[in-house]
Design an enzyme around this catalytic site. Structure first.
Site: not given
Length: 1128
Positions: A48, A598, A634, A671, A674
RNA sequence: GGGCCUGUAGCUCAGGUGGUUAGAGCGCUACACUGAUAAUGUAGAGGUCCGUGGUUCGAGUCCACGCAGGCCCA
């Protein structure tokens, strides 16, 4: 009527939009799941995302990977249910809300109620859901967005509680300690995030001590260890060394007491601790008080040999002394010789590394019992020593006559200046300093000095932070370490190294999973405890909670349920209001912690179905997952929690195959952020280039587990090269098919065996491609699959098949040859649409629809979308490796001839008489003969001759077959190679005839077999020769008069065709031609090739007129001529 | 500080088990084609395989130590 749509130009973004519309209208995704009802299921779990931020280009990558394999497996006949999901709890949401409300953690529950705060979190976390859904749709990620799981929903949380209770019942959930940053001044633990606030790390000068730990049973041998926090020395219970480091035992004197002694430290650190000027000074010359202290290395010791060595504690205080194996030397993988002595002092309570190492080595730490009988460290939460040590220090101050800025009591030994006393007072002495003086006096310090280093401070109080054991709830993952490791070995990791390395190592060095978070917006720990902690209940369902509330009300602890008349909400603050009753009638309060988010996501296999409260059958059918994919970041997040919960609770893996994809960086490898403005907006990219090229680029450019340097030019290249070529190919097909009114009718196709060679060849290549793509996809390698499809389309289908077949499509009326060409091309395109559909789902469906549209309209029963088709298995009987090899030879030979022409400056339009190809075996000859006509047409030569041994002009060369001979001769290889390279014509002929040939190796005889050498033909005397990959071609460069004339004729045809076109004539228009030229060669060419020129240009009349003035002047390289073309 | 990944042509990438001309696409240069034409084809130039050591008859490939970039964890 046109049967196949033709396109002047296509807009890929528009194709994306149109096909998306079609999918929505006709519910293609739903249908693709529904029509596999009853088929074996292929299970995919969606990791998710959190919708509190806007999606970036890297999400396109992650979602494309997930989508590709789900689509592929659907084609393969599996039912692939894909439930979407949202991750909603956790710190990022909370921080965002804090920022927006302009509050800090301290304000929650004060200036804003927890209820209001959590309400705000709930609103914020789904803020960008619409944007996410839009991206998901637009990139063609098929996932069920209508019924996603949402981690904050009561049903979801209920499953989490159920799982926690299962863990609790298995005794896998316990309360323990972990070392965390703690601010005694603020009386609170700090998160790593709080510690990373700007200004938290500050350079400070602290007293550092190199302490001497006396080796047990030695007379005067000491281990040296350095620390910048002397106050932790009383808590020392072990020393760590690096097993691979080298240590020395040095004979010297203590610089404070001047006593003779031996010290042990890392060899590499000697220069820091001993003055080089003292080198060579005899130890016996030393007098107490001398500044220059002599030293002498008496022994070299390997780190590993120090292991297990015992030493005496520095602070022999009754009540804090620990039993063996305390005060021993243990290994520490983090020990270096960058600073200190190469021996590291360990205090279990005050360092995370220390805690971990000592726990793993089963060495006790220095703790004392509190009134409840629980272990507590010897520094309290105010940051001062417990009286047990305070008394000892006080006694020592008296003993050593240490005076300070004030009179100390046993409660005054703060380890940092938390009382904010005036440090500028000349008599000010910190606890660190007092400890240092004691150690110096007692021959326990080797060096004491001020040391400047960076140390964390509390962002609210500005006071130094301590690392301190705090209570937390843990999952006892270490108890299942072996199973976690064993199950992991059964998982197919892409790339493998992430599974064995990053994840495997993580499991090998497992520590218990710290579940506790002291926050507000998250899943509350469903544990209630009595004040004294002796009685505990873990709630595993809403029903159970309600039952217990009833009991509590009956017992008079609560007036009414907080849920009375309200929807159940398991979040804070409501659960905190619940007071339960213990078995013996005491009040129980909820443990205030929330659990690690988590856990939320790791529990999604169960919680997404509200299992076990509902959907047991769905759950069982879809557990464990066949496939998951997320970013490699992850590994210790979702991958770990999924795996852990599955192993601990169900003794199973949670997923069988996993792709851990890399990052998406900007084109310079930085990387994306924004803030820096180098982030790529996925929506803008979709708008400009469409979804297919974007997906194709991301998956084909590099393996998904490598970082992708995202460059929009790469997307454009994919679009131009692959999609552009494919589009041209389709257009070519559609253009002529419509002219000929061709439609593909499966029942009437010409059997492959009856089709021309070229058709059989491309069909063979196509089947081989299916196999290749299938193999790659089964292995979760989308990148080679995409590259294979692209190479086939561009190099084989467009550049070879179509180019060589062009005339078949435009020449004459419909005939079997033409039909075969259409059918073959159609089949290639149709198959391509399916092969590419997992990766480029929009374009593939569009292509498919263009191809089958009229069949659908004619009432044939065909799936209306390529995504509803069944995988077309490769037809192995259509594969002809021999033919593929032949064609490969044709391509190579053509390339060689082009190369030769270029070198000789002979353009392709100039016909040449012949090429020579040396052939060493009959099979090659046969393979070339097979495609002779193709080669001749392609390179414009009239004949191909083969030369073999019988010709007598073949010059062969020989070289050793290194892989074969190397194994056999090994070290003598050089000699062997040298011998073989001396072979000439005679030797080669002999080895070919006899099958072997003798050589002399350092006096000994050896036989080289025919297969142990590679015989090639490279030279043909007097010819222009090129060779590549074992094929050699010689070109006859003689241009005879006749050939020259033919070349001129072809040139003329070419120019006249251009003129026709410039004049805007239709294909069928007839013309008359007048040519004015004085050149004899041109005259001859025109006279000799009149018919040819007339046919090609559809001229009714061709005349030579030397005096022609009007007309177009043409520059024909060697000469000029005038041409007049008129419509007849 | 630790674990893991990556480093090959200007750029993006291929290069089972070590084997003697290190490949492709793009870009560049030149040429060709001109009935797929806002398309297409062919050829050419371009390399310290990150560095240094080592193993080996032989290393882009194996080992060690470094360097650079990245991710995760301290």
């Amino acid at each position: 009527m046109k049967k196949y749509r033709e396109f002047k130009q296509v807009s890929y973004p528009e194709i994306g939009e149109d096909i998306l519309e079609f999918w929505k209208k006709d519910k293609i995704f739903e249908e693709s799941v529904k029509n596999r009802g009853g088929a074996p299921s292929y299970t995919f779990y969606e990791g998710p995302p959190s919708a509190n931020g806007t999606p970036g280009i890297h999400h396109v990558m992650a979602r494309a990977i997930k989508d590709v394999f789900c689509r592929y497996k659907t084609l393969k006949g599996f039912q692939v249910k894909r439930k979407g999901g949202w991750d909603t709890h956790g710190l990022p949401v909370e921080l965002q809300v804090e920022k927006e409300l302009g509050i800090t953690k301290e304000d929650i529950g004060k200036s804003i109620s927890v209820a209001d705060y959590n309400r705000k979190c709930r609103e914020t976390v789904m803020r960008y859901k619409d944007e996410w859904d839009e991206l998901t749709e637009k990139i063609g990620y098929w996932v069920d967005l209508d019924d996603p799981y949402i981690t904050f929903e009561p049903k979801y949380v209920e499953t989490l509680w159920h799982l926690l209770k299962k863990l609790y019942e298995k005794d896998l959930l316990y309360k323990g300690y972990t070392i965390q940053p703690f601010s005694p001044a603020a009386g609170t633990g700090l998160s790593s995030h709080e510690l990373n606030q700007p200004g938290c790390y500050r350079d400070v000068k602290d007293t550092s001590v190199t302490a001497q730990f006396k080796v047990k049973d030695s007379e005067n041998t000491f281990l040296l260890a350095w620390t910048t926090t002397p106050w932790t020395l009383p808590s020392n219970s072990a020393l760590a060394i690096g097993e691979k480091l080298n240590y020395v035992k040095v004979k010297t004197f203590n610089p404070y007491t001047f006593e003779p002694q031996m010290v042990i430290l890392a060899e590499a650190r000697m220069a820091v601790y001993f003055n080089q000027k003292a080198e060579g000074i005899s130890l016996s010359d030393y007098k107490s008080g001398d500044k220059l202290i002599p030293y002498e290395v008496v022994e070299n010791i390997k780190g590993s040999d120090l292991l297990g060595m015992e030493y005496e504690p520095l602070f022999p205080v009754a009540g804090i002394i620990q039993p063996f194996p305390a005060y021993t030397v243990i290994p520490g993988d983090y020990v270096t010789t960058e600073d200190g002595t190469g021996i590291v002092h360990l205090a279990k309570a005050f360092g995370a590394d220390d805690f971990r190492t000592l726990t793993q080595q089963n060495v006790p730490g220095v703790f004392v019992k509190d009134e409840k009988g629980e272990d507590i460290p010897i520094v309290d939460k105010q940051g001062k020593f417990l009286p047990v040590l305070g008394k000892y220090l006080l006694k020592k101050m008296g003993e050593h006559q240490i005076t300070a800025h004030k009179t100390f009591s046993e409660h005054d030994f703060y380890v940092k200046n938390y009382l904010q006393e005036d440090e500028s007072d000349p008599s000010y002495k910190s606890t660190d300093v007092i400890i240092s003086i004691i150690l110096k006096n007692e021959n326990k310090a080797f060096k004491v000095e001020k040391y400047e280093h960076s140390y964390p401070h509390c962002w609210r109080t500005d006071m130094p932070v301590l690392y301190y054991p705090l209570e937390s709830w843990f999952i006892r993952t270490t108890a299942y370490k072996d199973k976690l490791v064993a199950h992991n070995r059964t998982i197919n990791w892409k790339p493998e190294a992430t599974g064995t390395g990053r994840f495997g190592n993580w499991l090998e060095n497992l520590v218990d999973w710290n579940l506790s978070r002291s926050r507000f917006w998250g899943t509350p720990l469903p544990i209630w405890r009595t004040k004294d902690g002796t009685q505990t209940i873990c709630i595993g369902s809403i029903a159970e909670l309600e039952r217990e509330i009833e009991k509590s009300i009956a017992h008079g602890f609560m007036e009414k349920s907080p849920y009375e008349g309200l929807e159940i909400d398991l979040h804070r603050p409501y659960v905190d209001e619940v007071i339960l009753v213990s078995e013996n009638g005491e009040k129980m309060f909820r443990e205030a912690d929330l659990i690690d988010v988590w856990f939320d996501s790791g529990a999604m296999p169960y919680a997404q179905w509200h299992y076990p409260f509902e959907n047991e059958d769905v759950f069982k059918e879809n557990y464990p997952a066949d496939f998951i994919a997320e970013g490699v970041d992850q590994t210790r997040g979702w991958f770990f929690t999924l795996h852990t919960l599955a192993v601990l609770l169900y003794d199973s893996v949670a997923f069988k195959n996993v792709i851990a994809n890399g990052l998406v960086l900007d084109k310079n490898g930085n990387k994306m952020s924004k803030r820096l403005g180098n982030a790529v907006d996925p929506f803008a990219t979709l708008k400009s280039h469409g979804p297919d090229a974007l997906r194709w680029y991301m998956l084909s450019n590099a393996n998904p587990w490598d970082n992708l340097k995202f460059n929009i030019e790469g997307v454009e290249e994919v679009q131009r090269r692959f999609f552009g070529t494919l589009q041209n190919t389709y257009n070519f097909f559609a253009l002529y098919a419509n002219l000929d009114a061709f439609t593909y009718e499966e029942a009437k196709v010409i059997p492959l065996v009856e089709r021309p060679e070229l058709d059989r060849w491309i069909s063979s290549k196509l089947q081989s491609l299916i196999l290749e793509v299938e193999q790659a996809m089964e292995n979760y390698d989308a990148t080679p699959a995409a590259r294979a499809i692209s190479n086939f389309t561009v190099d084989q289908l467009s550049n070879w098949y179509i180019r060589l077949s062009r005339k078949r499509f435009w020449r004459g009326d419909m005939n079997p040859d033409k039909q075969a060409a259409y059918e073959t091309l159609y089949e290639c395109l149709l198959t391509l649409s399916q092969l590419m559909s997992p990766i480029a789902p929009f374009y593939a469906d569009w292509l498919y629809k263009n191809l089958v549209q009229n069949a659908l309209e004619a009432g044939h029963k065909l799936p209306q979308s390529v995504h509803l088709t069944d995988w077309q298995e490769a037809a192995s009987h259509k594969i002809n490796r021999d033919l593929e090899a032949s064609m490969q030879l044709a391509q190579n030979i053509s390339s060689l001839v082009h190369s030769l022409r270029k070198k000789e400056k002979l353009k392709v339009r100039q016909p040449l008489q012949k090429i020579l190809i040396p052939v060493l075996n009959q099979n090659t000859r046969k393979q070339i003969q097979h495609v002779e006509a193709l080669i001749k047409a392609e390179v414009n030569v009239k004949e191909i001759s083969y030369i073999d041994d019988t010709s007598g002009i073949l010059v062969k060369s020989v070289k050793p077959n290194f892989p074969l001979l190397g194994k056999k001769y090994g070290p003598k290889m050089k000699e062997v190679a040298k011998a073989i390279q001396t072979w000439g014509k005679k030797e080669i002929a002999l080895v070919e005839k006899e099958g072997s040939y003798p050589i002399t190796l350092s006096g000994e005889q050896a036989h080289i077999a025919l297969e142990e050498v590679i015989i090639q033909s490279q030279d043909i005397p007097g010819w222009s020769v090129a060779s590549e990959q074992g094929v050699t071609v010689a070109l006859d460069v003689t241009v005879t008069e006749h050939l020259k004339h033919e070349g001129i004729a072809r040139d003329l045809v070419n120019r006249i065709q251009n003129i026709r076109k410039e004049m805007g004539m239709e294909v069928q228009d007839k013309i008359t031609i007048s040519i004015g030229c004085q050149d004899q060669a041109v005259k001859d060419a025109v006279n000799n090739f009149t018919t040819y020129i007339k046919t090609e240009t559809q001229a009714l009349k061709l005349e030579l007129n030397g005096k022609l003035k009007e007309g177009i002047l043409l520059d024909m390289d060697d000469f000029e001529l005038t041409v007049k073309v008129e419509k007849a």
